[in-house]
Design an enzyme around this catalytic site. Structure first.
Site, PDB file in Angstrom:
ATOM      1  N   ASP A  36      -2.953  -9.513   8.057  1.00 53.80           N
ATOM      2  CA  ASP A  36      -2.802  -8.257   7.691  1.00 53.80           C
ATOM      3  C   ASP A  36      -3.031  -7.481   8.990  1.00 53.80           C
ATOM      4  O   ASP A  36      -3.914  -8.323   9.965  1.00 53.80           O
ATOM      5  CB  ASP A  36      -3.909  -8.434   6.900  1.00 53.80           C
ATOM      6  N   GLY A  50      -2.254 -11.617   2.408  1.00 55.82           N
ATOM      7  CA  GLY A  50      -1.597 -11.780   1.060  1.00 55.82           C
ATOM      8  C   GLY A  50      -1.745 -12.123  -0.259  1.00 55.82           C
ATOM      9  O   GLY A  50      -2.747 -12.177  -0.621  1.00 55.82           O
ATOM     10  N   THR A  84      -4.459  -1.136 -14.796  1.00 55.03           N
ATOM     11  CA  THR A  84      -5.626  -0.163 -14.340  1.00 55.03           C
ATOM     12  C   THR A  84      -5.480   0.674 -13.448  1.00 55.03           C
ATOM     13  O   THR A  84      -4.665   1.347 -13.365  1.00 55.03           O
ATOM     14  CB  THR A  84      -6.063  -1.284 -12.743  1.00 55.03           C
ATOM     15  N   GLY A  98      -7.519   2.740 -11.329  1.00 55.72           N
ATOM     16  CA  GLY A  98      -7.988   3.254 -10.599  1.00 55.72           C
ATOM     17  C   GLY A  98      -9.344   4.591 -11.226  1.00 55.72           C
ATOM     18  O   GLY A  98     -10.418   3.598 -11.613  1.00 55.72           O
ATOM     19  N   THR A 140      -7.544  -2.016   0.018  1.00 60.93           N
ATOM     20  CA  THR A 140      -7.085  -3.038   0.525  1.00 60.93           C
ATOM     21  C   THR A 140      -7.859  -4.277  -0.334  1.00 60.93           C
ATOM     22  O   THR A 140      -8.763  -5.246  -0.092  1.00 60.93           O
ATOM     23  CB  THR A 140      -6.874  -3.526   2.170  1.00 60.93           C
ATOM     24  N   ASP A 178      -5.863  -7.483  -5.946  1.00 59.44           N
ATOM     25  CA  ASP A 178      -5.966  -8.805  -6.114  1.00 59.44           C
ATOM     26  C   ASP A 178      -7.758  -9.506  -6.217  1.00 59.44           C
ATOM     27  O   ASP A 178      -7.504 -10.365  -7.520  1.00 59.44           O
ATOM     28  CB  ASP A 178      -5.499  -9.173  -4.371  1.00 59.44           C
ATOM     29  N   GLY A 218     -11.449  -4.440   4.905  1.00 60.29           N
ATOM     30  CA  GLY A 218      -9.925  -5.650   5.064  1.00 60.29           C
ATOM     31  C   GLY A 218      -9.878  -6.420   3.391  1.00 60.29           C
ATOM     32  O   GLY A 218     -10.919  -5.246   2.464  1.00 60.29           O
TER      33      GLY A 218
END
Length: 329
Positions: free
Chosen positions: A15, A41, A219, A221, A247, A251, A286
């Site tokens: 990233d 990723g 999902t 938000g 970000t 995941d 991050g």
């Protein structure tokens, strides 16, 4: 007895992140912060997120024989992920170009690189990993034919979790294996296509179920998440946080949900826990470096995976199940 709680099959990217006051329009140049390079990723993110929570995790992916590939392998191993399934070579490591604005929202462009060379043959060669894994989680930053082969490689007892990101129409064979299919609002609309004739998430869930998945998680938000199966539809509220960077939050949510389902939680319990994990992740910059430990999640959620979630609040456009402080649903 399974060797792994979770096998993640998917992408591993470097990233490249730049902070911006606002994202540029067409033909426009804006100045940003210093470049930061992080391991990322969707596949690699999920593996690290699950391992940080305590899940026995393995990753099946492909990286390049380059500095970014070594960065990704080091990150996985540091988190406790088994990298026996990470293949090296064939193309440069995938790269994600990410801009993050002051509100924490991000825009991402991905160059797949080695992720596009993770093949069906690679999946077949990793049969022992599938036999040893309770849950298998996949995304769509790898070739669709590879995802199809993952479905065909599942053992009868294993559970298949799919987040179709970036979204595209899915074969019936893949949809039928999903338990659950995890989508955000945009992904739900793409998967449904012309069948998306309503603006109500509850209707999306029922329409998605009609396409074949055994269960669906949407999902939403700041509005939390929605869990649907043949037994009905359940709303899971969001968690109040001060979001810094979204970000990787999706995941982290997916990894936590997959792990807790494999551990025996109900879908609603697993989604409530995953919402806390996603909320914790957006409070730091991050992707992988922001993923919480189980202790950090318990401190945020005031309890374990089966406990009731905290009252809603929220950040618009935050990670799954997150909402900014001071707002309510």
């Amino acid at each position: 007895m399974y060797d792994y709680d979770l096998l993640v099959v998917g992408s591993a990217n470097a990233d490249l992140v730049i902070g911006v006051e606002r994202r540029p329009g067409a033909g426009e140049t804006v100045l940003g912060s210093d470049l930061a390079v992080h391991p990322g990723g969707k596949g690699a993110n999920q593996a690290v997120a699950a391992a940080r929570l305590g899940a026995r995790t393995a990753l099946l992916a492909r990286v390049g024989d380059d500095a970014y590939g070594r960065l990704l392998l080091d990150s996985q191993r540091a988190a406790g992920v088994d990298t026996v399934g990470v293949l090296v070579g064939g193309a440069p490591t995938g790269v994600a170009l990410i801009t993050v604005d002051p509100s924490g929202d991000n825009s991402i462009v991905v160059s797949p690189g080695a992720n596009g060379r993770l093949t069906a043959a690679d999946v077949k060669a990793a049969a022992c990993l599938f036999q040893a894994s309770r849950v298998v989680s996949v995304q769509l930053e790898i070739p669709l034919e590879t995802v199809v082969e993952v479905v065909r490689s599942l053992t009868p007892e294993s559970r298949f979790v799919l987040n179709p990101s970036p979204p595209r129409p899915l074969p019936t064979e893949v949809l039928a294996a999903c338990d659950p299919l995890i989508v955000n609002e945009h992904e739900a609309r793409v998967v449904l296509g012309e069948a998306c004739v309503s603006d109500r998430p509850e209707d999306w869930a029922r329409l998605l179920l009609a396409k074949g998945p055994r269960s669906v998680v949407i999902t939403l938000g700041a509005e939390g998440a929605l869990v649907a199966s043949g037994e009905g539809v359940t709303r899971v509220p969001s968690v109040k946080v001060d979001a810094v960077d979204t970000t990787g939050a999706g995941d982290a949510f997916t990894a936590a949900l997959a792990w807790r389902l494999g551990a025996g939680s109900t879908p609603a319990e697993a989604a409530a826990y995953a919402a806390r994990v996603g909320a914790a992740a957006v409070t730091k910059e991050g992707a992988q470096v922001s993923f919480p430990t189980a202790e950090e999640v318990d401190a945020l959620g005031c309890g374990g995976p089966g406990d009731a979630p905290r009252p809603p609040g929220g950040k618009p456009d935050g990670g799954p199940g997150t909402a900014p402080r001071g707002e309510s649903l």
